[in-house]
Enzyme design. Structure first.
Site, PDB file in Angstrom:
ATOM      1  CB  CYS A   1     -18.274  37.995 -22.064  1.00 31.94           C
ATOM      2  SG  CYS A   1     -16.297  38.486 -22.285  1.00 31.94           S
TER       3      CYS A   1
ATOM      4  NE  ARG B   1     -18.717  42.122 -21.363  1.00 37.02           N
ATOM      5  CZ  ARG B   1     -19.643  41.912 -21.945  1.00 37.02           C
ATOM      6  NH1 ARG B   1     -20.454  42.399 -21.750  1.00 37.02           N
ATOM      7  NH2 ARG B   1     -19.188  41.771 -23.534  1.00 37.02           N
TER       8      ARG B   1
ATOM      9  CG  ASP C   1     -17.044  45.127 -24.280  1.00 41.62           C
ATOM     10  OD1 ASP C   1     -16.392  44.782 -23.531  1.00 41.62           O
ATOM     11  OD2 ASP C   1     -17.438  44.487 -25.307  1.00 41.62           O
TER      12      ASP C   1
END
Length: 159
Positions: free
Chosen positions: A10, A16, A127
């Site tokens: 990420c 994440r 996100d």
């Protein structure tokens, strides 16, 4: 005996991708594949080198039985493209960044994690950093689903 290596990516490697790292590692161990599947995570940006995952990511993960506390943020490096069989990104921006950093020959192994979802229909793992608690729960829902599908894919590669 063949092994398989997966890198989850990420932006900053604190929400994440470490969540996906912890979930996939847990699910691989539960499936008896801990020694055959290597899991790692990284960020496209070097915002938080050496930092643990976001406390909110850790708190939501712990409620579902995943321990992220040992993970530390790092940036993706050129060697990652050689050492991993799959590089799975969380969104379109990270896909473009990772593809831009890698040689063309590595592009087939760079995919979105959500391509492996079986129950959810989402192109990306959004996100959760600037949102509330529900964002972290939604991320876990998508990641758990994708990791289930991913394990089926990897098992087929290992057989």
């Amino acid at each position: 005996m063949k092994n398989f290596s997966i890198l989850l990516v990420c932006m900053g490697n604190i929400c994440r991708s470490p969540t996906a790292h912890g979930v996939l590692q847990h699910k691989a161990a539960a499936a008896g594949l801990a020694g055959r599947i290597r899991v790692d995570s990284a960020g496209t940006h070097n915002y938080h080198p050496g930092s643990p995952p976001d406390t909110r990511s850790q708190a939501h993960a712990v409620r579902r039985g995943y321990d992220l506390s040992a993970l530390r943020a790092r940036q993706i490096v050129d060697a990652d493209f050689e050492t991993h069989d799959l590089i799975l990104v969380m969104d379109w921006d990270n896909l473009a960044l990772v593809q831009g950093q890698s040689a063309q020959r590595h592009h087939p192994k760079i995919r979105r994690l959500t391509e492996f979802c079986e129950r959810h229909n989402s192109a990306v793992v959004p996100d959760p950093y600037y949102g509330g608690a529900q964002g972290f729960e939604s991320v876990l829902d998508l990641i758990e689903d994708a990791c289930d599908g991913l394990l089926k894919h990897v098992k087929a590669q290992l057989d």
